[in-house]
Structure formats: structure tokens, C-alpha cells
Design a protein around this motif. Structure first.
Motif, PDB file in Angstrom:
ATOM      1  N   TYR A 206       0.911  -1.126   0.088  1.00 16.22           N
ATOM      2  CA  TYR A 206       0.038  -0.094  -0.076  1.00 16.22           C
ATOM      3  C   TYR A 206       0.887   1.223   0.104  1.00 16.22           C
TER       4      TYR A 206
ATOM      5  N   LYS B 192      -6.675   8.109   0.191  1.00 18.59           N
ATOM      6  CA  LYS B 192      -7.474   7.151   0.998  1.00 18.59           C
ATOM      7  C   LYS B 192      -6.427   6.107   1.435  1.00 18.59           C
TER       8      LYS B 192
ATOM      9  N   ARG C 106      -5.491   4.768   5.195  1.00 21.71           N
ATOM     10  CA  ARG C 106      -5.418   3.356   5.649  1.00 21.71           C
ATOM     11  C   ARG C 106      -4.251   3.039   6.362  1.00 21.71           C
TER      12      ARG C 106
END
Length: 621
Positions: free
Chosen positions: A298, A316, A320
Motif C-alpha cells: 500500500y 485514501k 488506511r
């Protein structure tokens, strides 16, 4: 900070003066993307105009713009993102990237066009496969008829005359006979000799060799070895691709710095992580981001979405990963005309609320509530506003919003339960300044939100959040980083970690592979050279001194031991982090390597001067 109206006035003034380079960023900051694009185009900022077109869903228009100014490779990459592989291939042909153009035509199922290019490159095997896929058996058979046995006898004769291939560097040989000789060497299993002969050719005969051995798998494997030994990694990759050894083909293309083809090969091999890294190096950040997501990386996905100007998805992902400052920075860039705007507002509000800035969170939610009615897209924002008002103690206002949501959709989230809880709970706490039943409503203080129906009047603008970088100014002032810009310096700071060393602790051991660069922030350290069991202190280091910098670019063992004299606090950049930093930013790489070269030059000059003094000084009697 100037508001949108002020920015627009400044932009219009700059535009009127034909200062388009200044007008573009001002229009962009004011949220007028169309006029920003127009100004960038007039001012020659085509890349930025293309990025904004892509960010607003007009990637094909962006590609056409890039094509119109001759940025063929960038246009090709943009067309590829839109899955218009045929136009991508045409753009690559204009950039003279024939092999990549052929691969793109293949993706577009334009097999005959791809076959023509491969045939022109001498890759007859691939061309035959594609002609057959296109239903052009005549063309495939025509290439097969040109099979590789012609001239084999001449090659064998040349080997018989000169079995060790001792050819003078200045000698000229017939190209056809030379190709035949290379082929004979490969058939004899002498890939190393073939590589020596092939590597000494000033002109490129590689495609001729490929055409001569097409279809003979055993010889093609030897040819791949020959190309590798001769360091012609692109052709080694091409052969391994033909042989469907995609993983090794990818490695060869990487060594040839053809990161696009490397990415394609890693994709075919099923190695999504490696494919993502190659796409990133090629500059196809959107594709890289998507692949990094597939392997759950990520952090890298967020970085690449940010580079591809997909601020919402990047923000986003940072959300996270709990990197709230970065998330906030990117989510605030999402424009009102983007489909993700409402969700971006919701996330921004959550970040602010989680950090205790309830009034700022309410203000952000109000940007949506005051301008847009309840819908599937805005309902989560209405709900978050109600929750935040409830948390803030404004129960009547929260209850009113919950009831509005319930009237819009009776089963939305846990709204029924929240209404029931608020109605049956203790008397609501009314915010200072909010209306109280049976009493005249006092004037509301500036910080208190007041609800009238479903409209909440927000508090005045509060300062934006800024995180400070501890020790950044100190690190920026060290000689090693003196040439770096602010943004580059921030990237370096982000790659650093801080470590402490007790007195007597060994920071760097002599004779061991270097692992990191150390920049002392506090304390002192001794540089000691060990020889024949004895220690010789050659230098003392203080704050700002770098140690181990050469270990970042050299695999050789370290030349001295570095020991903390007093307690040391140091910034540390490990070699893996340093390499990632350089991959991400070429300008940083150039500036730091320049410093390393200067350091080596100074050391070499000092060594030469000391040697000269030792030679010229009279010997002791």
C-alpha cells in the motif's frame, strides 16, 4: 492565505498580460481547472495541462495534446492507460521505439502490423507466430523459407581456417560470412567465443543472427547466452521472450534499461511485485500503483497514485496506513468537479475529528451539507456531521440531522438506534450560544456551530495543521546535502531514521561491508584505523560530520572503525533506503554522486601529495 476569488483576480490579470505560466497555477489553485488547462497550453506547460486533463477523466485528449507537441512516448503511455493500444503503437513508431510499438500492436490484436515490425527487426520467429495468428500463412511461409542454413558452409570454412577466432581489431569481414560463423560457433556450443566475436563488431549484426537461428530452440538458448556475455541484454531478453522464459527475459530487459518491456515480461511471468517496480521506473505510475495494490504494497501504491495525480486514491491509501498528514494534504487537492469529492470531504473530516479538531471537521462536512442535498454520495457526510455534532455535545442539532437521514432512507447505517439512544438518554447538552427553550437565545460565540433546520453555520477559519520535522534544519545544513532543494531535502529526511550510540559503541567496523550513512547530530566519535593489532586514531568527528558515505555506493569493506566517544545521536540512512531514494529522484542522485566524486577526488589528491612528500623528503641518516 488568498481565497479563491483573490486567486482568480490574480490569474485573470496574469492572463491579460499574457503571463500564462503564472496564470495556470493560479487558476488551478482557485479550482478553475478549465482555464488552468488553457493557460498551461498557451504558456507551453503541456505536461501539466495533460496531467490535469487526465485527472479530470480526459486522458485521450491529454494524449492527443502530447502527440501534437512531439512528446510521442508520453502520448503513447497515455493512450496505453486508456487501453487504446493501436494509437499507443503508432505514437511509439513515431518515437522510433519499434520493438515496443510491435508489442503494443500485439496487445491491440493488430498481429499483422506487429509481425511486420518484428520481421524488420530480424525477429523472424516472433513474426512467423504473429503472421500465423493473423491468418497470413503465406507471409509466415515466406519467412520460413528464409531459414538459416544458407551460408553455413562458409561459416564452417572460416572456423576451419581460424579455429580460435583470433581476428585483428582493425580487420574487416564480410557481414554475411561473419553471421554464419557466429551461428556455427553457437551450434558447436561455443557461446563464449561467439560472444567475443559478436562483441568486437562495431556494426550491429544481432538481428541478422536472430533471423539466421529462428526456430532452432537449442541454438537460440546458446544465442541468449552469447548476447548476455556480450552484454547485449536487449537481444538476450528478446530471445528469452521468444522462448517464453519471461522471468529471465524481464531481468535482461531490466539490465538493458528497457523498463517497459521488463514490466511486460514480469506481468507475463505472474510476478506482479516486480512488474510494479518496472512500471514505476518506466514512469507508468498508474499501472505501477494498480500492481502494487495487487501485492498489498500500500505504501508504494500510494506513492504511485500520487505521482499519477490520483490524489483521492493516494490520500485514501495514506488514510488506511494511518499517515494522516499526508492523507490530509492529498485529499484537500480533490476538486469539487471530481466524483470522489464527497468521499474526500468525509475522510478529511474523520482525520480532523480523530485529532481533536471537531470544529474544523464540522466545517469540512458543511462544505457538502450546505451546498448539496441528501443522496447516496452525500449521505455518509451528513451522517459523519451528525456524529461529530453529537460528539461535540450539540445533541439537538445531531438529532435533527439523523431524522433528516431517516426520512431520506429509513435503514441507513445505525441511524434508528442513534435517534433512540439520544431521545432516551440524559438531557442533551446544549452548546454555548445554542438556543435554549423558554429563554432568549444569547449571541453565539465564534467557535460554536449553530444549527437552523439542517443548515449549520460554521465557526471562523482555524489555522491549518502543520507537522514540524525535528532536526530537519540541522540535517539540511550539513555539507553533504548543501546542493539539495527543499523538496529534495524533505525526501532525504523522510529516508532517515534517528539512532543513539552509547560511549564506546562501534558505529562502523573496519573491514566489514558498509551498511549505512551516519550524520552526527549530537556527540563526538573517533575514527580509528587498526593495523597489526594496534589502534591509530586518524580523526575525530563532531556534529554535522558524515561517516560511511562511501558504503552507499561502494561494496568494498570499510577502511576504518568509527567509535562513539561521547553519547552520539545520529541520522542514519541505510543502503536499501538510499537506493530507493535515488530510484525515485534522479536529481538527488546526480547531486549526491557529485559530492561523492568530489570527496574521492580530495582524498586521492591528499594521498598523492603525501606520497610526493614522502618520495622527495631526505632520508633520515
Amino acid at each position: 492565505m488568498p481565497n479563491a476569488s483573490e486567486l482568480l483576480k490574480r490569474a485573470e490579470k496574469a492572463e491579460a498580460e499574457k503571463n500564462y505560466i503564472e496564470a495556470g497555477p493560479l487558476y488551478e489553485r482557485a479550482g478553475d481547472i478549465e482555464r488552468a488547462i488553457a493557460s498551461y497550453r498557451k504558456g507551453g506547460g503541456v505536461d501539466r495541462a495533460a496531467m490535469l486533463l487526465e485527472a479530470t477523466g480526459r486522458a485521450k485528449e491529454a494524449a492527443a495534446l502530447l502527440l501534437s507537441v512531439g512528446s510521442y512516448e508520453k502520448a503513447a503511455a497515455m493512450y496505453e492507460k486508456t487501453k487504446d493500444f493501436a494509437k499507443s503503437a503508432a505514437a511509439l513508431l513515431r518515437a522510433n521505439q519499434r520493438e515496443r510499438a510491435a508489442a503494443m500492436y500485439e496487445k491491440a490484436e493488430g498481429f499483422e502490423d506487429a509481425a511486420k515490425i518484428y520481421a524488420s527487426l530480424g525477429n523472424h520467429r516472433k513474426a512467423i507466430q504473429l503472421y500465423e495468428a493473423a491468418g497470413r500463412a503465406d507471409k509466415a511461409n515466406e519467412l520460413k523459407a528464409q531459414a538459416p542454413d544458407a551460408g553455413a558452409q562458409a561459416g564452417a570454412q572460416m572456423l576451419a581456417l581460424d579455429p580460435n577466432m583470433d581476428i585483428a581489431a582493425s580487420e574487416y569481414l564480410d557481414a554475411g560470412r561473419l553471421v554464419d560463423t557466429v551461428v556455427q560457433l553457437l551450434k558447436a556450443g561455443r557461446a563464449q567465443d561467439a560472444a567475443r566475436l559478436y562483441g568486437n563488431c562495431q556494426e550491429d549484426i544481432g538481428y541478422n543472427v536472430l533471423a539466421a537461428i529462428a526456430g532452432d530452440r537449442a541454438v537460440e538458448l546458446k544465442a541468449a547466452e552469447m548476447f548476455y556475455v556480450a552484454r547485449d541484454y536487449a537481444k538476450a531478453g528478446q530471445l528469452l521472450e521468444n522462448l517464453e522464459d519471461y522471468a529471465r527475459a524481464a531481468m535482461m530487459y531490466e539490465r538493458a534499461d528497457d523498463h517497459y518491456m521488463a514490466a511486460e515480461m514480469y506481468t507475463r511471468a505472474g510476478d506482479m511485485g516486480k512488474a510494479a517496480e518496472a512500471f514505476e521506473k518506466h514512469g507508468n505510475y498508474q499501472q505501477a500503483a494498480e500492481f502494487f495494490l495487487k501485492v498489498n504494497n500500500y505504501d508504494k501504491a500510494a506513492v504511485n497514485f500520487e505521482k499519477s495525480v490520483n490524489n483521492f486514491v493516494a490520500g485514501k491509501l495514506y488514510f488506511r496506513m494511518n499517515k494522516m498528514n499526508k492523507s490530509l494534504q492529498l485529499l484537500q487537492k480533490v476538486q469539487k468537479n471530481e466524483s470522489a469529492y464527497f468521499e474526500a470531504c468525509r475522510l478529511i473530516g474523520e482525520i480532523l475529528a480523530q485529532n481533536g479538531y471537531l470544529d474544523l471537521a464540522i466545517r469540512k462536512y458543511l462544505e457538502v451539507v450546505q451546498s448539496t442535498g441528501l443522496s447516496k454520495e452525500t449521505a455518509p457526510v451528513y451522517y459523519n456531521l451528525a456524529r461529530t455534532l453529537e460528539q461535540r455535545g450539540a445533541v439537538p442539532q445531531a438529532l435533527k440531522l439523523y431524522q433528516d437521514i431517516l426520512a431520506w432512507q429509513f435503514d441507513f447505517s445505525d441511524v434508528k438506534a442513534r435517534i433512540s439512544s439520544l431521545q432516551s438518554g440524559p438531557p442533551p447538552q446544549v452548546l454555548p450560544g445554542a438556543p435554549v427553550a423558554g429563554a432568549a437565545a444569547p449571541a453565539a460565540p465564534a467557535e460554536a456551530p449553530v444549527v437552523t433546520g439542517t443548515v449549520v453555520d460554521a465557526a471562523p477559519q482555524a489555522p491549518a495543521l502543520v507537522s514540524m520535522m525535528d532536526g530537519f534544519d540541522f540535517l539540511k545544513g550539513t555539507p553533504l546535502f548543501k546542493d539539495l532543494s527543499l523538496d529534495e531535502m524533505k525526501a532525504v529526511y523522510g529516508a532517515c531514521e534517528t539512532k543513539k550510540f552509547a560511549p564506546g559503541a562501534i558505529m562502523i567496523e573496519q573491514g566489514q561491508p558498509g551498511e549505512a550513512l551516519y550524520v552526527l547530530r549530537k556527540g563526538t566519535a573517533k575514527v580509528i584505523r587498526l593495523q597489526d593489532g594496534e589502534e591509530d586514531m586518524v580523526a575525530r568527528m563532531g556534529p554535522g560530520s558524515p561517516a560511511g558515505e562511501m558504503s552507499l555506493v561502494d561494496d568494498s569493506p570499510t577502511s576504518a572503525r568509527v567509535v562513539a566517544e561521547a553519547e552520539v545521536e545520529a541520522f542514519v540512512i541505510t543502503r536499501p533506503r538510499f537506493e530507493k531514494l535515488l530510484v525515485m529522484n534522479d536529481k538527488i542522485a546526480v547531486k549526491l554522486y557529485r559530492f561523492f566524486v568530489q570527496t574521492l577526488s580530495k582524498r586521492l589528491r591528499a594521498t598523492s601529495e603525501n606520497f610526493a612528500k614522502a618520495v622527495t623528503s631526505p632520508r633520515a641518516s
